[in-house]
Design an enzyme around this catalytic site. Structure first.
Site, mmCIF file in Angstrom:
data_model
loop_
_atom_site.group_PDB
_atom_site.id
_atom_site.type_symbol
_atom_site.label_atom_id
_atom_site.label_comp_id
_atom_site.label_asym_id
_atom_site.label_seq_id
_atom_site.Cartn_x
_atom_site.Cartn_y
_atom_site.Cartn_z
ATOM 1 N N TYR A 47 10.317 10.842 20.704
ATOM 2 C CA TYR A 47 10.777 10.042 19.566
ATOM 3 C C TYR A 47 9.692 9.065 19.121
ATOM 4 O O TYR A 47 9.420 8.915 17.932
ATOM 5 C CB TYR A 47 12.042 9.296 19.970
ATOM 6 C CG TYR A 47 12.669 8.458 18.872
ATOM 7 C CD1 TYR A 47 13.526 9.038 17.940
ATOM 8 C CD2 TYR A 47 12.431 7.094 18.791
ATOM 9 C CE1 TYR A 47 14.124 8.280 16.948
ATOM 10 C CE2 TYR A 47 13.015 6.318 17.801
ATOM 11 C CZ TYR A 47 13.865 6.909 16.885
ATOM 12 O OH TYR A 47 14.448 6.139 15.899
ATOM 13 N N SER A 85 10.252 3.182 12.592
ATOM 14 C CA SER A 85 11.024 2.487 13.629
ATOM 15 C C SER A 85 10.110 1.469 14.272
ATOM 16 O O SER A 85 8.870 1.571 14.186
ATOM 17 C CB SER A 85 11.505 3.497 14.686
ATOM 18 O OG SER A 85 11.978 2.843 15.855
#
Length: 253
Positions: free
Chosen positions: A160, A147
């Site tokens: 995350y 990401s």
């Protein structure tokens, strides 16, 4: 979509292939003539994508898979090998995100779930895919979905961000393990991409994150698929241990 003739007939394992980026990569691989072995936790979604690939003239198998369990990752790879004789590539895409919270208010189960799926799931899939490639005696390519938050931070998402940074680090380290064996390992780092997962966060408002993107828009799943297929193909034959940002310039800002 750009043509990747060397992917025709290749056996590619994709996790999280039932929706979003994983779904589009599976469909693009099917269109390129690859044999797709699709793992997904949601059985209905995963089977639907495999059925769509076959309806379009492609070859696909589906197996329900929870990547948080190493045994299920091993079974997915074993299914590909038993059916097709080998695997040539893998897109380790399965991931999830929980609620935004400051770290001291983040539920333990959110930390556990995200680390189990987003980081440990990638590690398990790399382990079993690399072993199958070594045992098959053939070169291969593994692409991990990290990401933009594997490269930069985001408030209220420490768990995350930690998982996605871990994917980038694991990709670089594993690439060194297997570079001399002809197995290439790379990661993609997407920014905001129009997927059901993003829509759940934004309520479908495509402009919510566009203001923070230098290109002033969010990306499409096909823009991610184009990058993944390139990394899986021989066109990227001298690329390993790297991260490719697909973020409209966000990391450059």
């Amino acid at each position: 979509m750009q043509s990747y003739p060397d992917l025709e007939g290749k056996v590619i394992v994709v996790t999280g292939g039932g929706s979003g980026m994983g779904r589009d990569v599976c469909l693009a691989l099917g269109q390129a003539g690859a044999r797709v072995v699709l793992g997904n936790r949601n059985q209905l979604d995963g089977q639907a994508v495999a059925d769509q690939i076959r309806a379009q003239g492609g070859v696909a198998l589906f197996q329900q898979t929870d990547v948080a369990r190493s045994t299920e990752c091993a079974a997915l790879v074993a299914r590909a090998v038993s059916h097709f004789g080998r695997i040539d590539g893998a897109f380790n895409n399965a991931g999830l995100q929980r609620a935004f919270n400051d770290m001291h208010e983040t539920p333990d189960e959110d930390v556990s779930d995200v680390i189990d799926v987003n980081l440990k799931g990638v590690l398990y899939m790399m382990k079993h895919a690399a072993r199958a490639m070594l045992e098959g005696g053939a070169a291969g390519s593994i692409v991990n979905n990290s990401s933009i938050f594997g490269l930069k931070a985001m408030p209220r998402l420490a768990y995350y961000v930690a998982a996605k940074h871990g994917v980038v680090g694991a990709t670089r380290a594993a690439a060194l393990d297997y570079a001399a064996h002809g197995i290439r390992i790379n990661a993609i780092c997407p920014g905001p991409i129009k997927t059901p997962s993003l829509d759940r966060v934004t309520g479908g408002d495509d402009l919510m994150y566009a203001g923070g993107v230098p290109m002033a828009r969010i990306g499409t799943p096909r823009e991610v698929s184009n990058a993944v297929l390139w990394l899986l193909s021989a066109q990227s034959s001298y690329v390993t241990g790297t991260t490719l940002s697909i973020d409209g310039g966000m990391c450059a800002a």
